[in-house]
Design a protein around this motif. Structure first.
Motif, PDB file in Angstrom:
ATOM      1  N   VAL A  95     -42.723   1.427 -67.338  1.00 33.40           N
ATOM      2  CA  VAL A  95     -42.598   1.973 -68.918  1.00 33.40           C
ATOM      3  C   VAL A  95     -41.129   3.033 -67.645  1.00 33.40           C
ATOM      4  CG1 VAL A  95     -42.045   3.893 -70.228  1.00 33.40           C
ATOM      5  CG2 VAL A  95     -43.724   2.040 -70.531  1.00 33.40           C
ATOM      6  N   ARG A  96     -42.391   3.858 -66.913  1.00 33.52           N
ATOM      7  CA  ARG A  96     -41.089   4.913 -66.307  1.00 33.52           C
ATOM      8  C   ARG A  96     -39.508   3.941 -65.628  1.00 33.52           C
ATOM      9  NH1 ARG A  96     -44.564   9.874 -64.205  1.00 33.52           N
ATOM     10  NH2 ARG A  96     -46.655   7.927 -64.070  1.00 33.52           N
ATOM     11  N   ARG A  97     -40.090   3.278 -64.531  1.00 37.60           N
ATOM     12  CA  ARG A  97     -38.817   2.328 -63.928  1.00 37.60           C
ATOM     13  C   ARG A  97     -38.384   1.690 -64.813  1.00 37.60           C
ATOM     14  NH1 ARG A  97     -44.314   0.031 -61.613  1.00 37.60           N
ATOM     15  NH2 ARG A  97     -44.643   0.692 -59.621  1.00 37.60           N
ATOM     16  N   ARG A  98     -37.909   1.461 -65.885  1.00 39.97           N
ATOM     17  CA  ARG A  98     -37.826   1.152 -66.482  1.00 39.97           C
ATOM     18  C   ARG A  98     -36.535   2.269 -67.631  1.00 39.97           C
ATOM     19  NH1 ARG A  98     -41.022  -2.174 -65.545  1.00 39.97           N
ATOM     20  NH2 ARG A  98     -40.914  -4.881 -65.647  1.00 39.97           N
ATOM     21  N   ILE A  99     -36.614   3.622 -66.722  1.00 39.40           N
ATOM     22  CA  ILE A  99     -36.125   4.931 -67.844  1.00 39.40           C
ATOM     23  C   ILE A  99     -35.271   6.040 -67.103  1.00 39.40           C
ATOM     24  CG2 ILE A  99     -36.374   6.505 -69.346  1.00 39.40           C
ATOM     25  CD1 ILE A  99     -39.152   5.196 -70.828  1.00 39.40           C
ATOM     26  N   GLY A 100     -34.135   5.963 -67.831  1.00 40.19           N
ATOM     27  CA  GLY A 100     -33.426   7.407 -66.850  1.00 40.19           C
ATOM     28  C   GLY A 100     -33.164   8.316 -67.487  1.00 40.19           C
ATOM     29  N   TYR A 101     -33.256   9.307 -67.346  1.00 42.50           N
ATOM     30  CA  TYR A 101     -33.058  10.514 -67.931  1.00 42.50           C
ATOM     31  C   TYR A 101     -32.568  11.237 -67.546  1.00 42.50           C
ATOM     32  CZ  TYR A 101     -34.931  15.234 -70.545  1.00 42.50           C
ATOM     33  OH  TYR A 101     -35.188  16.032 -70.480  1.00 42.50           O
ATOM     34  N   ILE A 150     -29.343   5.965 -61.940  1.00 41.63           N
ATOM     35  CA  ILE A 150     -29.264   5.013 -60.771  1.00 41.63           C
ATOM     36  C   ILE A 150     -30.248   3.484 -60.462  1.00 41.63           C
ATOM     37  CG2 ILE A 150     -30.588   6.296 -59.501  1.00 41.63           C
ATOM     38  CD1 ILE A 150     -27.395   4.909 -57.725  1.00 41.63           C
ATOM     39  N   SER A 151     -31.088   3.918 -61.272  1.00 45.56           N
ATOM     40  CA  SER A 151     -32.022   2.517 -60.809  1.00 45.56           C
ATOM     41  C   SER A 151     -32.182   1.270 -61.765  1.00 45.56           C
ATOM     42  CB  SER A 151     -33.671   3.870 -61.288  1.00 45.56           C
ATOM     43  OG  SER A 151     -34.168   3.724 -62.765  1.00 45.56           O
ATOM     44  N   ARG A 205     -23.250  12.050 -52.906  1.00 46.18           N
ATOM     45  CA  ARG A 205     -23.958  10.578 -52.500  1.00 46.18           C
ATOM     46  C   ARG A 205     -24.782  11.269 -52.162  1.00 46.18           C
ATOM     47  NH1 ARG A 205     -20.745   6.757 -50.656  1.00 46.18           N
ATOM     48  NH2 ARG A 205     -19.146   8.013 -50.397  1.00 46.18           N
ATOM     49  N   GLU A 206     -25.053  12.022 -50.975  1.00 45.92           N
ATOM     50  CA  GLU A 206     -26.707  12.522 -50.677  1.00 45.92           C
ATOM     51  C   GLU A 206     -27.419  12.274 -52.222  1.00 45.92           C
ATOM     52  OE1 GLU A 206     -25.758  14.860 -46.463  1.00 45.92           O
ATOM     53  OE2 GLU A 206     -26.029  16.231 -48.443  1.00 45.92           O
ATOM     54  N   THR A 207     -27.189  12.985 -52.813  1.00 47.50           N
ATOM     55  CA  THR A 207     -28.209  13.376 -54.536  1.00 47.50           C
ATOM     56  C   THR A 207     -28.150  12.353 -54.738  1.00 47.50           C
ATOM     57  OG1 THR A 207     -27.192  15.992 -54.937  1.00 47.50           O
ATOM     58  CG2 THR A 207     -28.521  14.307 -56.596  1.00 47.50           C
ATOM     59  N   LEU A 208     -27.640  11.054 -54.880  1.00 49.33           N
ATOM     60  CA  LEU A 208     -27.972  10.165 -55.786  1.00 49.33           C
ATOM     61  C   LEU A 208     -28.664   9.029 -54.381  1.00 49.33           C
ATOM     62  CD1 LEU A 208     -24.170   9.203 -57.045  1.00 49.33           C
ATOM     63  CD2 LEU A 208     -26.279  10.011 -58.405  1.00 49.33           C
ATOM     64  N   ARG A 267     -33.525   6.083 -53.678  1.00 43.39           N
ATOM     65  CA  ARG A 267     -34.680   5.500 -52.374  1.00 43.39           C
ATOM     66  C   ARG A 267     -35.922   5.738 -52.905  1.00 43.39           C
ATOM     67  NH1 ARG A 267     -33.416   8.011 -46.125  1.00 43.39           N
ATOM     68  NH2 ARG A 267     -35.106   5.950 -46.257  1.00 43.39           N
ATOM     69  N   PHE A 268     -35.775   6.325 -54.377  1.00 46.40           N
ATOM     70  CA  PHE A 268     -37.422   5.617 -54.818  1.00 46.40           C
ATOM     71  C   PHE A 268     -37.652   4.197 -55.381  1.00 46.40           C
ATOM     72  CE2 PHE A 268     -37.079  10.504 -54.853  1.00 46.40           C
ATOM     73  CZ  PHE A 268     -38.702  10.661 -54.913  1.00 46.40           C
ATOM     74  N   PHE A 269     -36.222   3.981 -55.038  1.00 49.72           N
ATOM     75  CA  PHE A 269     -36.491   2.294 -55.737  1.00 49.72           C
ATOM     76  C   PHE A 269     -36.013   1.506 -55.452  1.00 49.72           C
ATOM     77  CE2 PHE A 269     -35.230   5.789 -59.491  1.00 49.72           C
ATOM     78  CZ  PHE A 269     -36.029   5.777 -60.126  1.00 49.72           C
ATOM     79  N   PHE A 270     -34.742   2.008 -54.163  1.00 51.53           N
ATOM     80  CA  PHE A 270     -34.316   0.580 -53.119  1.00 51.53           C
ATOM     81  C   PHE A 270     -34.261   1.288 -51.931  1.00 51.53           C
ATOM     82  CE2 PHE A 270     -31.558   1.156 -57.065  1.00 51.53           C
ATOM     83  CZ  PHE A 270     -31.925  -0.330 -58.171  1.00 51.53           C
ATOM     84  N   ARG A 271     -34.506  -0.375 -51.321  1.00 48.87           N
ATOM     85  CA  ARG A 271     -34.741  -0.229 -49.760  1.00 48.87           C
ATOM     86  C   ARG A 271     -33.068   0.783 -48.823  1.00 48.87           C
ATOM     87  NH1 ARG A 271     -38.091  -5.105 -47.828  1.00 48.87           N
ATOM     88  NH2 ARG A 271     -39.936  -4.919 -48.670  1.00 48.87           N
ATOM     89  N   PRO A 272     -33.572   1.195 -48.168  1.00 51.04           N
ATOM     90  CA  PRO A 272     -31.859   1.482 -47.560  1.00 51.04           C
ATOM     91  C   PRO A 272     -31.269   0.003 -46.471  1.00 51.04           C
ATOM     92  CG  PRO A 272     -33.832   2.764 -46.720  1.00 51.04           C
ATOM     93  CD  PRO A 272     -34.167   1.567 -47.106  1.00 51.04           C
ATOM     94  N   GLY A 273     -29.993   0.746 -46.811  1.00 52.12           N
ATOM     95  CA  GLY A 273     -29.006  -0.495 -46.484  1.00 52.12           C
ATOM     96  C   GLY A 273     -27.869  -0.856 -46.484  1.00 52.12           C
TER      97      GLY A 273
END
Length: 254
Positions: free
Chosen positions: A13-19, A89-90, A33-36, A41-47
């Motif tokens: 559930v939490r993966r699908r919610i932004g707050y 962002i997710s 940019r650093e904040t985002l 990076r909790f959700f996507f791989r670097p690249g």
């Protein structure tokens, strides 16, 4: 939520919610940019794909030109826009915003509302606010709470209809007593309010009708049948959400 049990499948559930909290806090020495990037990076791989996503998100919230400046120098509106960017962002299915424009100046509010309007095509936005003008500008559906109880929930268009009847606002000059009696006796006139004082000795009527076509063809004719009265303004009343809110709350209190 989203087909999952909110307690047993809490991570799904939490993966699908932004707050976004009402008063978001940041590390002020970091850039937007650093904040985002930190959050993403909790959700996507670097690249490269992640960096493109950061650029698109910064562009979406109007911070592309300030992406690499420390957040400590941001205005209240810019911090709030960054908060929306961080919350979505997710690419969540549901975005929850707590008073997203409450403490902002008019320019900041306008910017936040424009972002919310753009995000509506990507996600469902669920937000709380006491600024009813904002609700009317960007909401599809509204729920009104009073002392913790739900007193109304409907699409914004339905709420703004008011009582369900069309109401005409008519401004008159002269002696309107005879015209008032004629209009009050028409079968499709649901309600005729007591005359309200206007400017320069004029009076204003609010006439609720059940038949728009009959009203548009006969209402003025019935009034103008008397030479002692003159119509100085005529049109449909445009309800504001604040009118609806006050009617609902005052009615609920009684």
């Amino acid at each position: 939520m989203f087909g999952f049990d909110a307690e047993r499948d809490t991570l799904e559930v939490r993966r699908r919610i932004g707050y976004l909290a009402q008063d978001p806090r940041y590390y002020d020495y970091m850039t937007a940019r650093e904040t985002l990037r930190f959050t993403a990076r909790f959700f996507f791989r670097p690249g490269q794909a992640l960096e493109r996503h950061l650029d698109e998100t910064l562009e979406l919230v109007g911070l592309a030109g300030k992406a690499d400046r420390p957040i400590g120098g941001f205005s209240g509106g810019e911090r709030q826009r960054l908060g929306i960017a961080q919350a979505q962002i997710s690419k969540p299915e549901l975005l929850i915003l707590d008073e997203p424009a409450a403490s902002l100046d008019p320019m900041g509010r306008r910017d936040v509302l424009e972002i919310m309007a753009r995000l509506r095509s990507h996600t469902t936005i669920f937000y709380s606010t006491h600024i009813l003008e904002d609700v009317q500008r960007v909401s599809d559906t509204v729920a009104i709470l009073h002392h913790g109880a739900l007193v109304a929930q409907a699409p914004i268009g339905e709420l703004l209809v008011g009582s369900g009847h069309t109401t005409y606002v008519i401004e008159l000059a002269g002696s309107a007593d005879a015209a008032r009696r004629r209009v009050a006796g028409l079968p499709w006139v649901v309600q005729l309010d007591e005359p309200r004082p206007g400017d320069n000795g004029k009076v204003e009527w609010h006439v609720a009708v059940s038949d728009d076509q009959a009203a548009e063809s006969r209402l003025l004719r019935e009034i103008l049948a008397d030479d002692s009265v003159r119509v100085t303004a005529f049109g449909r009343r445009r309800f504001q959400l604040e009118d609806v809110f006050m009617n609902l709350i005052e009615g609920n209190s009684r």
